[in-house]
Design a protein around this motif. Structure first.
Motif, mmCIF file in Angstrom:
data_model
loop_
_atom_site.group_PDB
_atom_site.id
_atom_site.type_symbol
_atom_site.label_atom_id
_atom_site.label_comp_id
_atom_site.label_asym_id
_atom_site.label_seq_id
_atom_site.Cartn_x
_atom_site.Cartn_y
_atom_site.Cartn_z
ATOM 1 N N PRO A 1 0.800 -1.248 0.000
ATOM 2 C CA PRO A 1 0.000 0.000 0.000
ATOM 3 C C PRO A 1 0.821 1.281 0.000
ATOM 4 O O PRO A 1 0.331 2.327 -0.410
ATOM 5 N N GLY A 2 2.068 1.226 0.448
ATOM 6 C CA GLY A 2 2.888 2.433 0.482
ATOM 7 C C GLY A 2 3.778 2.601 -0.724
ATOM 8 O O GLY A 2 4.708 3.420 -0.700
ATOM 9 N N CYS A 3 3.498 1.848 -1.802
ATOM 10 C CA CYS A 3 4.348 1.889 -2.992
ATOM 11 C C CYS A 3 3.541 2.219 -4.241
ATOM 12 O O CYS A 3 2.367 1.870 -4.347
ATOM 13 N N VAL A 4 4.188 2.869 -5.196
ATOM 14 C CA VAL A 4 3.592 3.118 -6.510
ATOM 15 C C VAL A 4 4.547 2.586 -7.579
ATOM 16 O O VAL A 4 5.762 2.577 -7.387
ATOM 17 N N TRP A 5 3.981 2.141 -8.687
ATOM 18 C CA TRP A 5 4.776 1.652 -9.799
ATOM 19 C C TRP A 5 4.946 2.774 -10.811
ATOM 20 O O TRP A 5 3.965 3.321 -11.325
ATOM 21 N N PHE B 1 -2.181 9.480 -4.497
ATOM 22 C CA PHE B 1 -1.995 10.639 -5.362
ATOM 23 C C PHE B 1 -0.596 10.727 -5.966
ATOM 24 O O PHE B 1 -0.193 11.777 -6.450
ATOM 25 N N GLY B 2 0.152 9.634 -5.936
ATOM 26 C CA GLY B 2 1.417 9.615 -6.659
ATOM 27 C C GLY B 2 2.635 9.360 -5.799
ATOM 28 O O GLY B 2 2.542 9.144 -4.584
ATOM 29 N N GLU C 1 3.582 8.395 -15.974
ATOM 30 C CA GLU C 1 2.587 7.336 -15.832
ATOM 31 C C GLU C 1 2.928 6.503 -14.607
ATOM 32 O O GLU C 1 4.045 6.011 -14.482
ATOM 33 N N TRP C 2 1.971 6.354 -13.685
ATOM 34 C CA TRP C 2 2.206 5.566 -12.491
ATOM 35 C C TRP C 2 0.907 4.898 -12.045
ATOM 36 O O TRP C 2 -0.190 5.273 -12.452
ATOM 37 N N PHE C 3 1.073 3.857 -11.219
ATOM 38 C CA PHE C 3 -0.074 3.106 -10.727
ATOM 39 C C PHE C 3 0.031 2.922 -9.219
ATOM 40 O O PHE C 3 1.125 2.732 -8.684
ATOM 41 N N ARG D 1 -4.340 4.606 -14.705
ATOM 42 C CA ARG D 1 -3.105 5.357 -14.493
ATOM 43 C C ARG D 1 -3.319 6.620 -13.669
ATOM 44 O O ARG D 1 -4.390 7.204 -13.657
ATOM 45 N N ASN D 2 -2.230 6.989 -13.024
ATOM 46 C CA ASN D 2 -2.086 8.305 -12.397
ATOM 47 C C ASN D 2 -3.204 8.625 -11.413
ATOM 48 O O ASN D 2 -3.703 7.741 -10.728
#
Length: 214
Positions: free
Chosen positions: A96-100, A134-135, A158-160, A167-168
């Motif tokens: 939960p604390g990570c974004v791709w 939010f990113g 672009e991130w997930f 995306r985003n």
């Protein structure tokens, strides 16, 4: 101050960092990201974790700042997302604390001795990073040396987060709208039930009053 693109002055950048980047002798011989960055001081990080080589490197090494490690972090919090280990979107967003970071860029400005700067931009793609709905977070860092510094600013195009389909901020916005709609619906329901109870109580009171009159 004068600004030069790094692509035109790679030799100059290497030489200058080699000259100004030898004042510290901090050891960066660590096997994992968290241990590597644990000793970084508030007045300037000594070590950085390189994604490509999965190794701990001295920040002030001329070779370490340029081509051998184009993507790195000096922030220990980022280690929780295990850059280079959570190597797919699905694995990354399960935390939960990570974004791709699907696609992005890293803009670096090397502020050199003498008041001029060397700038460079390279990709920031396929990386698991700290962040939330939010990113990404922890996207700016500075490596300082005697008379010089390297500023890095990362931008994700672009991130997930939480899933790999939307995306985003669209996913975050969708979630906020759903929660807002649910909250409004709950308020309307409570208001409706309250009014119904008030109406029922009024009818009962009216019936009792009529009965007493008779």
């Amino acid at each position: 101050s004068m600004v030069f693109p790094l692509a035109r002055l790679p030799g100059v950048a290497l030489c200058l960092f080699a000259l100004v980047g030898r004042s510290r002798t901090e050891s960066c011989d660590h096997a994992d990201c968290s241990t590597c960055l644990a000793g970084n001081a508030a007045d300037g990080p000594r070590c950085k974790w390189c994604y490509a080589t999965q190794s701990c490197m001295v920040t002030e090494s001329a070779a370490g700042i340029t081509a051998p490690c184009p993507s790195y972090t000096v922030v220990q919090d980022v280690c929780s997302c295990q850059p280079g280990t959570l190597g797919s979107c699905e694995d990354c967003v399960a935390e939960p604390g990570c974004v791709w970071i699907e696609r992005g860029s890293q803009n670096r400005t090397a502020n050199m001795v003498g008041g001029f700067a060397v700038v460079s931009t390279n990709g920031w793609d396929g990386v698991c990073w700290t962040g939330g709905i939010f990113g990404p977070t922890n996207v700016v860092d500075t490596i300082s040396s005697t008379g010089a510094s390297m500023d890095t600013v990362r931008a994700a195009d672009e991130w997930f987060w939480g899933q790999c389909g939307i995306r985003n901020r669209f996913f975050g916005t969708t979630m906020v709208l759903i929660m807002a709609s649910a909250a409004v619906g709950a308020c309307v329901l409570v208001f409706s039930v309250t009014n119904r109870q008030s109406s029922t109580q009024a009818d009962d009171e009216g019936a009792r009053t009529t009965g007493r009159q008779y």
